[in-house]
Design a protein around this motif. Structure first.
Motif, PDB file in Angstrom:
ATOM      1  N   LYS A 173      51.704  55.596  35.707  1.00  0.00           N
ATOM      2  CA  LYS A 173      50.198  55.605  35.807  1.00  0.00           C
ATOM      3  C   LYS A 173      49.764  53.944  35.781  1.00  0.00           C
ATOM      4  N   GLU A 174      48.596  53.590  36.489  1.00  0.00           N
ATOM      5  CA  GLU A 174      48.426  52.054  36.390  1.00  0.00           C
ATOM      6  C   GLU A 174      46.914  52.343  36.376  1.00  0.00           C
ATOM      7  N   GLU A 175      46.213  51.312  35.600  1.00  0.00           N
ATOM      8  CA  GLU A 175      44.910  50.999  35.625  1.00  0.00           C
ATOM      9  C   GLU A 175      44.443  49.701  35.858  1.00  0.00           C
ATOM     10  N   GLY A 176      43.708  49.407  36.605  1.00  0.00           N
ATOM     11  CA  GLY A 176      43.250  47.823  36.563  1.00  0.00           C
ATOM     12  C   GLY A 176      41.918  47.645  37.351  1.00  0.00           C
ATOM     13  N   ARG A 177      41.793  46.555  38.391  1.00  0.00           N
ATOM     14  CA  ARG A 177      40.474  46.346  39.117  1.00  0.00           C
ATOM     15  C   ARG A 177      41.123  45.857  40.450  1.00  0.00           C
ATOM     16  N   SER A 178      40.019  46.179  41.504  1.00  0.00           N
ATOM     17  CA  SER A 178      40.386  45.585  42.791  1.00  0.00           C
ATOM     18  C   SER A 178      38.983  44.897  43.034  1.00  0.00           C
ATOM     19  N   VAL A 179      39.077  43.894  44.059  1.00  0.00           N
ATOM     20  CA  VAL A 179      38.028  43.285  44.659  1.00  0.00           C
ATOM     21  C   VAL A 179      38.301  43.371  46.119  1.00  0.00           C
ATOM     22  N   VAL A 180      37.366  43.603  47.110  1.00  0.00           N
ATOM     23  CA  VAL A 180      37.330  43.586  48.450  1.00  0.00           C
ATOM     24  C   VAL A 180      36.394  42.391  48.686  1.00  0.00           C
ATOM     25  N   LEU A 181      36.915  41.429  49.522  1.00  0.00           N
ATOM     26  CA  LEU A 181      36.095  40.143  49.895  1.00  0.00           C
ATOM     27  C   LEU A 181      35.681  40.365  51.275  1.00  0.00           C
ATOM     28  N   PRO A 182      34.592  40.735  51.740  1.00  0.00           N
ATOM     29  CA  PRO A 182      34.070  41.138  53.191  1.00  0.00           C
ATOM     30  C   PRO A 182      33.911  39.470  53.685  1.00  0.00           C
ATOM     31  N   ALA A 183      34.228  39.402  54.998  1.00  0.00           N
ATOM     32  CA  ALA A 183      33.782  38.095  55.679  1.00  0.00           C
ATOM     33  C   ALA A 183      32.719  37.716  55.239  1.00  0.00           C
ATOM     34  N   ASP A 184      31.771  38.544  55.367  1.00  0.00           N
ATOM     35  CA  ASP A 184      30.320  37.980  54.979  1.00  0.00           C
ATOM     36  C   ASP A 184      29.746  38.909  54.244  1.00  0.00           C
ATOM     37  N   GLY A 185      29.159  38.370  52.889  1.00  0.00           N
ATOM     38  CA  GLY A 185      28.518  39.296  51.971  1.00  0.00           C
ATOM     39  C   GLY A 185      29.446  39.189  50.584  1.00  0.00           C
ATOM     40  N   PRO A 186      28.678  39.553  49.452  1.00  0.00           N
ATOM     41  CA  PRO A 186      29.256  39.365  48.180  1.00  0.00           C
ATOM     42  C   PRO A 186      30.364  40.450  47.992  1.00  0.00           C
ATOM     43  N   PRO A 187      31.236  40.134  47.043  1.00  0.00           N
ATOM     44  CA  PRO A 187      32.671  41.014  46.747  1.00  0.00           C
ATOM     45  C   PRO A 187      32.135  42.209  46.135  1.00  0.00           C
ATOM     46  N   ILE A 188      33.192  43.222  46.580  1.00  0.00           N
ATOM     47  CA  ILE A 188      32.922  44.573  45.965  1.00  0.00           C
ATOM     48  C   ILE A 188      34.040  44.955  44.906  1.00  0.00           C
ATOM     49  N   ARG A 189      33.662  45.090  43.736  1.00  0.00           N
ATOM     50  CA  ARG A 189      34.559  45.422  42.685  1.00  0.00           C
ATOM     51  C   ARG A 189      34.648  46.669  42.161  1.00  0.00           C
ATOM     52  N   ARG A 190      35.885  47.065  41.903  1.00  0.00           N
ATOM     53  CA  ARG A 190      35.930  48.430  41.323  1.00  0.00           C
ATOM     54  C   ARG A 190      36.939  48.597  40.148  1.00  0.00           C
ATOM     55  N   PHE A 191      36.697  49.528  39.261  1.00  0.00           N
ATOM     56  CA  PHE A 191      37.776  50.051  38.294  1.00  0.00           C
ATOM     57  C   PHE A 191      38.876  51.063  39.129  1.00  0.00           C
ATOM     58  N   TYR A 192      39.893  51.059  38.720  1.00  0.00           N
ATOM     59  CA  TYR A 192      40.862  52.047  39.595  1.00  0.00           C
ATOM     60  C   TYR A 192      41.906  52.669  38.369  1.00  0.00           C
ATOM     61  N   THR A 193      42.180  53.929  38.738  1.00  0.00           N
ATOM     62  CA  THR A 193      43.237  54.567  37.928  1.00  0.00           C
ATOM     63  C   THR A 193      44.114  55.100  39.053  1.00  0.00           C
ATOM     64  N   ALA A 194      45.604  54.691  38.787  1.00  0.00           N
ATOM     65  CA  ALA A 194      46.456  55.120  40.276  1.00  0.00           C
ATOM     66  C   ALA A 194      47.806  55.751  39.392  1.00  0.00           C
ATOM     67  N   LEU A 195      48.236  56.922  40.150  1.00  0.00           N
ATOM     68  CA  LEU A 195      49.527  57.281  40.007  1.00  0.00           C
ATOM     69  C   LEU A 195      50.434  57.283  41.026  1.00  0.00           C
ATOM     70  N   TYR A 196      51.720  56.849  40.749  1.00  0.00           N
ATOM     71  CA  TYR A 196      52.660  56.615  41.483  1.00  0.00           C
ATOM     72  C   TYR A 196      53.569  57.637  41.123  1.00  0.00           C
ATOM     73  N   VAL A 197      54.598  57.923  42.072  1.00  0.00           N
ATOM     74  CA  VAL A 197      55.557  58.824  42.147  1.00  0.00           C
ATOM     75  C   VAL A 197      56.769  58.497  42.826  1.00  0.00           C
ATOM     76  N   LYS A 198      57.750  58.471  42.366  1.00  0.00           N
ATOM     77  CA  LYS A 198      59.111  57.962  43.007  1.00  0.00           C
ATOM     78  C   LYS A 198      59.757  59.328  43.687  1.00  0.00           C
ATOM     79  N   ARG A 199      59.723  59.173  44.931  1.00  0.00           N
ATOM     80  CA  ARG A 199      60.309  60.257  45.824  1.00  0.00           C
ATOM     81  C   ARG A 199      61.340  59.403  46.703  1.00  0.00           C
TER      82      ARG A 199
END
Length: 389
Positions: A173-199
């Motif tokens: 399980k991983e928690e953190g933050r992401s930011v998307v930087l559009p070519a034009d406009g302000p950044p878009i920030r998010r908190f996230y919670t993600a689960l990885y599985v090894k297959r």
């Protein structure tokens, strides 16, 4: 060219479960997808509506690129755990695996490679967005990424994992933050919670859940003005205006220094600091000149122009105000105009204009990205700040 004052151009394991913090910067953006093709009567949902329906139309790209949260919770598609569990792998191995995964994700996103991104999700992966929308299935995830890149060409992503927990040898399980930087406009920030599985020996995203980050860092706001960074000059037969702009060491302000020369002699200097005012919801600047005058201004964007409403006090105690306009007329040129000048209640007719050109940076210089801040939270030594995910 104005000879008086140019405008601003301007981890270790702990506890029963293996937990550790990492400083990798990869994460996954959440595309839109659902398990069935959209019908002709489908309508896009209100992105701010309640999180009750989870079937947005995948064929209609969002206006803003979504900052997907990375890996998903492995509550789906995982077999029952064996009673004889394998020992948890060393923290360093998992940490490196996630760093490599996230680095590959960021690279694929930044080159707009939808198939490569989709391949990092499990067939039954699910993504939950901030508005409650739920997307399911690798094929629709790929389709959503493709639509996103078509709608927002040039968008980039940055990932900042803050906390990782090893739930089992094959689930993280991983928690953190992401930011998307559009070519034009302000950044878009998010908190996230993600689960990885090894297959089959490979880590995959199975579930990603994101939340809005309500308090973007000042540095993320200022990215909208990052084009100011560098050295700018306007040269005339007998005078020169030179403006240098750089990030403050903490990355929360832009610092600008203007120097006016006439016949080779310095006749005026101006120091300016530009920052984000969270109360006013606007950019503001404060400046001080070499003669003792000072002022402040509010910045407002109008397409390719920035309208700067300023007021100040002259060295001899007179109140002054004006409107300055910065208009980008190319990637390396900006037109500066001052109008509506009022001094001590008296309007001064006419306007002043100047065109400043960017001086090519020296090798290794001219980086428009804000510097990283030092960690402030002991529990996350690599990314203690509220970094984007």
């Amino acid at each position: 060219m104005n000879p008086d004052r140019p405008g601003p151009l301007i981890g270790p394991a702990s506890g029963r479960l293996a937990t550790y913090d990492i400083s990798a910067r990869p994460l996954c953006p959440s595309p839109g997808a659902r398990g069935e093709a959209p019908g002709p009567d489908d309508r896009p949902r209100n992105p701010r509506g309640p999180a009750t329906m989870a079937t947005p139309e995948p064929s209609r790209p969002r206006r803003e690129p979504v900052a997907p949260i990375l890996l998903g919770s492995l509550l789906w598609g995982v077999g029952a755990p064996s009673t004889a569990q394998e020992p948890a792998p060393p923290a360093s191995q998992v940490e490196q695996a996630l760093r490599d995964f996230n680095a590959a994700f960021v690279a694929a996103y930044n080159r707009a490679d939808a198939p490569a991104l989709a391949a990092m999700y499990a067939d039954d992966a699910e993504v939950f967005e901030t508005d409650g929308a739920r997307y399911e299935g690798r094929s629709l995830i790929e389709r959503s990424y493709a639509e996103l890149f078509e709608a927002e060409p040039g968008a980039r992503i940055e990932l900042s994992p803050e906390h990782v927990r090893l739930l089992s040898p094959e689930v993280v399980k991983e928690e953190g933050r992401s930011v998307v930087l559009p070519a034009d406009g302000p950044p878009i920030r998010r908190f996230y919670t993600a689960l990885y599985v090894k297959r089959d020996g490979h880590w995959l995203l199975v579930s990603v859940r994101e939340e809005a980050d309500p308090l973007p860092a000042p540095r993320d706001r200022l990215r909208e003005l990052a084009w100011l960074v560098g050295e700018w000059v306007d040269e005339g037969p007998e005078s020169e205006a030179r403006v240098e702009c750089q990030w403050s060491p903490d990355g929360h302000f832009l610092l600008r220094e203007a120097t006016i020369r006439q016949a080779g002699e310095v006749v005026h200097r101006v120091s300016q600091r530009i920052g984000w005012d969270p109360i006013a919801g606007a950019f503001r600047s404060w400046e001080f000149d070499s003669e003792g005058g000072f002022g402040e201004a509010t910045w407002e964007r109008d397409g390719n122009r920035w309208v700067i409403s300023e007021s100040g006090v002259s060295p001899d105690g007179l109140a002054a105000s004006s409107i300055r306009i910065l208009e980008r007329i190319g990637p390396d040129q900006v037109r500066w105009t001052r109008t509506g000048l009022t001094i001590d209640g008296e309007e001064i007719s006419g306007e002043e204009r100047s065109v400043l050109s960017r001086v090519p940076p020296h090798p290794g210089l001219g980086d428009e990205a804000p510097p990283s801040s030092a960690p402030t939270r002991p529990t996350s030594p690599s990314h203690a700040e509220r970094s984007p995910r």
